[in-house]
Design an enzyme around this catalytic site. Structure first.
Site, short mmCIF file in Angstrom:
data_model
loop_
_atom_site.label_atom_id
_atom_site.label_comp_id
_atom_site.label_asym_id
_atom_site.label_seq_id
_atom_site.Cartn_x
_atom_site.Cartn_y
_atom_site.Cartn_z
N LYS A 169 -30.12 -46.21 -49.50
CA LYS A 169 -30.10 -47.22 -50.56
C LYS A 169 -30.24 -48.63 -50.01
CE LYS A 169 -27.77 -48.17 -54.92
NZ LYS A 169 -27.12 -49.47 -54.87
N PHE A 206 -19.86 -39.88 -50.44
CA PHE A 206 -20.10 -39.30 -51.76
C PHE A 206 -21.60 -39.05 -51.96
CE2 PHE A 206 -20.97 -39.90 -56.37
CZ PHE A 206 -20.36 -38.74 -56.81
N GLU A 264 -33.34 -30.98 -61.17
CA GLU A 264 -34.24 -31.41 -60.09
C GLU A 264 -35.20 -30.31 -59.65
OE1 GLU A 264 -30.99 -32.01 -60.13
OE2 GLU A 264 -30.65 -34.15 -59.75
#
Lengths: 555, 176
Positions: A161, A111, A49
């Site tokens: 999300k 997570f 990244e």
């Protein structure tokens, strides 16, 4: 039109004319990747990244467009942090998208959850955590506006999300509107008049031009001013390429590793015209003795830079292009050559120099050869260290924006991914990476990105088998006690290149490098050139810590 | 020197962290910071008391302006202004001494907001100095608990730190 937020995000990119995104996927950003599947926007898959960030950065610097990078939550996001800090320090316009865990899980140590808006608060121009799906189009419009206007900088958008999956009625706003964000572009007319008067009454003016000239596209205006008032021009590291490297008025870079004549001119001048520069500590040295005889005109788009490090006689907040064109309209030409003659004499007296014996390869010589074979027109990315300073000193830039390098943060590992990004933005043009054996090893995995994307970056490793700049510091400040700066093992960079299916050369002498540079530039694909240079060469002149810039030593 | 800043900010989550983070990383010293929303629910107002010379204050002002969520900043130190702070103090008081404490409360126009078997809780508003003096006079009785809000302030007369289109324009061209 009812679409998901992830699809809306891609539409926003299309509306902003984004052509290339640098990224690396992962769980929480998947809705966006799913939406990208149907878009014509090109996605460049990096190998880490950090590479995505630096590539977007290199792309933005070389094209002048807003760079876009994308990563998933957690480690994906934290791996971007160095690159974001780098772009922030060098005022590079970027929009960064990170995935985030669903809003119901935010704050639970889920997570791959990390508070990336909290982490990046001090290193972004602004950032957003999108909680309301309907706000996405406005957030995106504002983000691009903030990133690219005023003093440019990175803007991060964290997208949970579930928000990405939510359905909204998409409409892209025509204008950005924020009551707390209104950069000043027009310089104050009264201050501009004062600046003109000071310039006209000065006997020994010096123009000190920084990266702001490039950001504002004020290259022509800078040149006009310099030639009209017969003022020598010195560049900050970030300002290099904003003034022709072979122009008679050019003094090269000033400061810590600046030319003696630039540092002398600044020390002796009676007027310092600071344009889009920020009086960084690498430029000023001992600040009390920086331009001690000078009145200071300081033009900057960021009001916070004016008066931050030095006292200023005429502060002008505004876009340096607009301000300069007003100054240029009002200014009358100067004919007197006395000051310039003196500066010219310093140039003769104290040139940059090095010597290369038969059978040796000096790093400076490699840069000079690259300059000769590209006419100063190639885009040159660098890493950080001695090689970077030699590029600054010996590559005479002849095209605005041609230098892509990490100035403020001084981030080793920037070079290769930035060169990849620059080449992605400038297909068909020559992009050269000058790096060191230390820096290159930090991000050399991005060679795979270059090969995969068919980006013909020409890599020159100035290989001195050590961390040269740090070794130089140990030599000067720590009595040559070389701790952890000399490699006992280095990979064979030729074999490394072949593992990626790339052509590679090794050069050991001055005679060899001439031929190799020519060959490397002629090859259509990526090339790695391993330049085995003298290991004990130092960057010189050098201003020691706490000293004034006219007290540089040779080392 | 101590300066009193009235700062209008977007009433967004995280805006306090942005302002507080800016002060800490730039090494500016906050004496007190009080924040709450204004009559416009999208706008919050911070009253920040900051210590520093003119140069530090100029940087505080300019750096704050760089935050996108900051709408307007007024340094009202040089203006005539009203400033108030609220303090709640719980003192342990034997019933026999209640009268004494209540007399002190009277002098400061404080109010008793809770009466326990062995404690009195008092509320007092005033400027910094008054609140300090009030605290001092209760010290001998044994302060169990004390909480101060930090200063809030407002200019006197027709000057104000409000959010209008006009003030916004002036804000955008601060440096002109």
């Amino acid at each position: 039109m009812e679409i998901t937020v992830a699809e809306a995000l891609v539409r926003c990119f299309e509306n902003e004319k984004v052509e290339t995104i640098f990224g690396f996927p992962g769980g929480t950003i998947l809705p966006v990747y799913n939406a990208l599947y149907d878009s014509h926007i090109k996605h460049v898959l990096v190998r880490h990244e950090q590479g995505a960030m630096h590539a977007a950065d290199g792309y933005a610097r070389s094209t002048g467009k807003v760079g876009v990078a994308m990563a998933t939550s957690g480690p994906g996001a934290t791996n971007l942090v160095t690159g974001i800090a780098n772009a922030y320090m060098d005022s590079v316009p970027l929009v960064v998208i990170t995935g985030q865990v669903p809003t119901s899980q935010v704050g639970t140590d889920a997570f791959q959850e990390v508070d990336i808006t909290g982490i990046t608060m001090p290193i972004t121009k602004h950032n957003y955590l999108v909680k309301d799906p309907k706000s996405l189009p406005v957030v995106m419009k504002n983000a691009f506006h903030i990133a690219s206007t005023g003093r440019p900088g990175p803007v991060l958008i964290d997208l949970p999300k579930d928000v990405a999956d939510a359905v909204i009625d998409f409409k892209y706003p025509a204008h950005a509107s924020m009551r707390g964000y209104r950069p000043t572009f027009r310089g104050h007319p009264q201050k501009i008049n004062e600046a003109v008067k000071l310039i006209e009454s000065s006997q020994r003016p010096v123009i000190y031009a920084g990266g702001g000239i490039l950001n504002a596209g004020a290259v022509e205006e800078l040149r006009y001013l310099a030639e009209t008032i017969n003022a020598p021009v010195t560049n900050t590291f970030m300002g290099l390429s904003s003034f022709p490297g072979d122009h008679p008025l050019f003094l090269g870079m000033l400061g810590l590793h600046g030319t003696r004549y630039a540092n002398l001119a600044v020390t002796q001048c009676d007027l310092l015209i600071a344009l889009g520069a920020r009086f960084d500590d690498r430029v000023t040295g001992k600040i009390a003795q920086f331009a001690p005889q000078a009145k200071v005109v300081h033009v900057d788009i960021d009001p916070a830079e004016i008066g931050k490090n030095v006292l200023v006689n005429v502060p002008i907040v505004g876009d340096v292009k607009q301000v300069l064109s007003r100054i240029n309209n009002a200014i009358s030409p100067k004919k007197d050559h006395t000051w310039l003659d003196r500066v010219q004499q310093w140039k003769q007296e104290y040139p940059l120099e090095y010597s290369q014996k038969e059978g040796e390869l000096k790093p400076q010589y490699v840069i000079e050869k690259i300059y000769e074979h590209t006419g100063g027109k190639a885009t040159v990315a660098t890493d950080v260290g001695q090689h970077q300073m030699w590029v600054a000193q010996y590559y005479r830039f002849n095209r605005p924006g041609a230098l892509v390098s990490s100035g403020g943060l001084g981030c080793m590992g920037f070079g290769l991914p930035a060169a990849v990004g620059a080449q992605a933005g400038l297909p068909g043009e020559t992009v050269i990476l000058v790096t060191g054996d230390g820096s290159f090893q930090m991000t050399m995995q991005e060679m795979a990105t270059a090969v995969e994307q068919e980006l013909p970056v020409k890599v020159f490793i100035l290989n001195n088998n050590c961390l040269g700049m740090v070794r130089q510091l140990q030599e000067v400040y720590y009595d040559k006690r070389y701790m952890a700066t000399q490699f006992k093992f280095l990979p064979d960079f030729e074999i490394f290149a072949r593992a990626y299916g790339i052509e590679a050369f090794t050069a050991r002498t001055g005679n060899e490098i001439d031929e190799v540079v020519k060959k490397a530039l002629a090859i259509p694909g990526p090339v790695v050139v391993n330049c085995l240079v003298s290991a004990d060469e130092n960057v010189t002149p050098m201003v020691l810590a706490g000293k004034a810039i006219n007290e540089a030593i040779d080392c | 020197m101590r300066h009193t800043l009235a700062v209008l900010v977007e009433n967004n989550p995280g805006v306090l962290a942005r302002v507080a983070g800016l002060f800490s990383r730039r090494g500016f010293n906050i004496d007190s910071l009080a924040v709450g929303r204004t009559d416009n629910p999208t706008v919050s107002r911070m009253t920040i008391v900051v210590e520093g010379d003119a140069r530090v204050l100029e940087q505080v002002n300019k750096q704050l302006h760089k935050l996108v969520d900051v709408i307007k900043i007024s340094d009202i130190t040089a203006d005539e202004f009203v400033d108030r702070e609220l303090v709640l103090i719980k003192v342990s008081v034997d019933p026999s001494l209640r009268g004494e404490v209540m007399q002190i409360a009277d002098v400061f126009r404080a109010r008793i907001v809770d009466l326990g078997k062995k404690t009195l809780t008092l509320e007092c508003t005033g400027n910094n100095g008054k609140v300090d003096a009030f605290e001092e006079s209760l010290q001998p009785y044994g302060i169990k608990e004390l909480v101060r809000t930090g200063k809030i302030a407002m200019q006197r007369g027709s000057r104000y730190t409000g959010f209008t289109e006009r003030s916004q324009k002036m804000n955008g061209n601060q440096e002109d």
